[in-house]
Design a protein around this motif. Structure first.
Motif, short mmCIF file in Angstrom:
data_model
loop_
_atom_site.label_atom_id
_atom_site.label_comp_id
_atom_site.label_asym_id
_atom_site.label_seq_id
_atom_site.Cartn_x
_atom_site.Cartn_y
_atom_site.Cartn_z
N THR A 67 0.83 -1.21 0.00
CA THR A 67 0.00 0.00 0.00
C THR A 67 0.87 1.26 0.00
O THR A 67 0.65 2.18 -0.80
CB THR A 67 -0.89 0.01 1.27
OG1 THR A 67 -1.57 -1.25 1.33
CG2 THR A 67 -1.85 1.15 1.28
N ASP A 85 4.52 -10.26 -5.69
CA ASP A 85 3.65 -10.21 -6.87
C ASP A 85 4.30 -10.92 -8.07
O ASP A 85 3.63 -11.62 -8.83
CB ASP A 85 3.32 -8.76 -7.27
CG ASP A 85 2.34 -8.11 -6.28
OD1 ASP A 85 1.77 -8.83 -5.45
OD2 ASP A 85 2.17 -6.87 -6.36
N ARG A 175 -7.69 -8.96 4.97
CA ARG A 175 -7.55 -8.22 3.71
C ARG A 175 -8.26 -8.86 2.51
O ARG A 175 -8.39 -8.21 1.48
CB ARG A 175 -6.09 -7.89 3.41
CG ARG A 175 -5.18 -9.05 3.15
CD ARG A 175 -3.74 -8.53 2.97
NE ARG A 175 -2.78 -9.61 2.92
CZ ARG A 175 -1.47 -9.42 2.92
NH1 ARG A 175 -0.97 -8.20 2.96
NH2 ARG A 175 -0.66 -10.45 2.86
N ASN A 176 -8.66 -10.14 2.65
CA ASN A 176 -9.50 -10.75 1.61
C ASN A 176 -9.00 -10.58 0.18
O ASN A 176 -9.73 -10.16 -0.70
CB ASN A 176 -10.93 -10.18 1.68
CG ASN A 176 -11.66 -10.70 2.92
OD1 ASN A 176 -11.49 -11.87 3.29
ND2 ASN A 176 -12.41 -9.83 3.56
N GLN A 177 -7.73 -10.89 -0.03
CA GLN A 177 -7.21 -10.80 -1.39
C GLN A 177 -7.15 -12.18 -2.04
O GLN A 177 -6.58 -12.33 -3.11
CB GLN A 177 -5.81 -10.14 -1.38
CG GLN A 177 -5.86 -8.67 -0.97
CD GLN A 177 -4.49 -8.05 -0.83
OE1 GLN A 177 -3.47 -8.75 -0.77
NE2 GLN A 177 -4.46 -6.72 -0.77
N ARG A 179 -5.43 -14.75 -1.15
CA ARG A 179 -4.09 -15.34 -1.20
C ARG A 179 -4.02 -16.65 -0.43
O ARG A 179 -4.57 -16.76 0.66
CB ARG A 179 -3.06 -14.35 -0.64
CG ARG A 179 -2.69 -13.28 -1.67
CD ARG A 179 -1.80 -12.21 -1.10
NE ARG A 179 -0.69 -12.73 -0.29
CZ ARG A 179 0.32 -11.98 0.14
NH1 ARG A 179 0.35 -10.69 -0.15
NH2 ARG A 179 1.28 -12.50 0.87
N ASP A 182 -2.73 -16.26 3.24
CA ASP A 182 -3.38 -15.40 4.22
C ASP A 182 -4.30 -16.18 5.14
O ASP A 182 -5.51 -15.93 5.23
CB ASP A 182 -4.14 -14.26 3.52
CG ASP A 182 -3.20 -13.16 3.03
OD1 ASP A 182 -2.00 -13.20 3.35
OD2 ASP A 182 -3.68 -12.26 2.32
#
Ligand code: UDP
Ligand code: MG
Length: 233
Positions: A67, A85, A175-177, A179, A182
């Motif tokens: 971020t 990434d 964060r609910n990405q 992944r 996570d």
């Protein structure tokens, strides 16, 4: 010309005994891929034309590196290279390393420098810009030594976003990405790996006077205001 950083004997002489294994392991890996990675044509791409500026951005899982990097990159004109990434892209593109990377990330361990330094090197070499924020690397003394040997551009600034473990765990789990790493079990391991392998890298740059510690508790804006003076200077 790019400046090579400290010699290996320097690194070893300042390393704590507990780090020697990591450094020796790094050297072993370097030996294994140095002929390939340092072929003259490729070395030429890196050294001939430019002298890039490199900054490292470090910190535990979920601390907000990505971020803040986005904001720093936009405001100060850097190219943001997130090694995490890049690795996730290798997985989704089914590259030759994809399976190994997925397994390593799922376990919360660190992918071999052989892979990450190669990815980083080609991202830098193929970029048209020459100011980089490298996010989430080097994560271990092995990573750092491999970077110094293969890429060898001394970082100008090393940012360290600091936050307590409870808060990092909370941020990762919220964060609910989507992944694979996570989750509670993997994140506990990532926190352990961070402490065991990444803190020595942070101490190394602190001793070199390059480390800028940022309190990562607060709003996005508050944290960015703490970062700004470093790049305004
Ligand atoms: N990773 C790695 N080497 C790197 C960067 C990332 O092995 O140089 C792997 C490692 O397994 C890590 C995962 O990718 O736990 C996610 O890294 P990222 O920086 O994206 O996430 P963060 O830990 O900052 O949430
Ligand atoms: Mg990240």
């Amino acid at each position: 010309m790019w400046r090579r950083v400290s010699s290996l004997s320097n690194i070893i002489s300042v390393a704590k005994p507990s780090l020697l294994y990591q450094v020796a392991h790094g050297l072993h890996i370097l030996k294994a891929f140095s002929t390939e990675a340092l072929n003259p044509a490729e070395a030429g791409i890196l050294s001939k034309t430019r002298s890039p500026t490199i900054n490292f951005v470090l910190g535990g899982p979920g601390v907000g590196k990505g971020t803040q990097c986005t904001r720093i990159a936009e405001t100060y004109g850097f190219t943001h290279l997130s090694v995490g990434d890049m690795l996730r892209k290798e997985i989704s593109s089914n590259s030759e390393y994809g399976d190994m990377i997925l397994e390593t990330i799922t376990k919360g361990k660190i992918v071999s420098s052989e892979v990450t330094v190669k990815l980083l090197k080609s991202a830098i070499a193929s970029s048209e810009t020459d100011r980089f924020l490298i996010d989430g690397f080097p994560r271990s003394e092995e990573n750092r030594v491999a970077y110094e040997q293969i890429i060898g551009i001394e970082p100008e600034v090393v940012l360290f976003f600091e936050c307590n473990e409870e808060e990092m765990m909370k941020r990762v789990l919220h964060r609910n990405q989507g992944r694979v790493d996570d989750n509670i079990i993997t994140t506990k391991e990532r926190l352990r790996v961070f402490e065991a392998y990444s803190l020595p890298v942070i101490r190394y740059y602190s001793q070199k006077g390059k480390l800028h510690k940022i309190n990562a508790i607060g709003t996005e804006d508050e944290i960015f205001e703490r970062v700004r003076p470093i790049f305004d200077a």
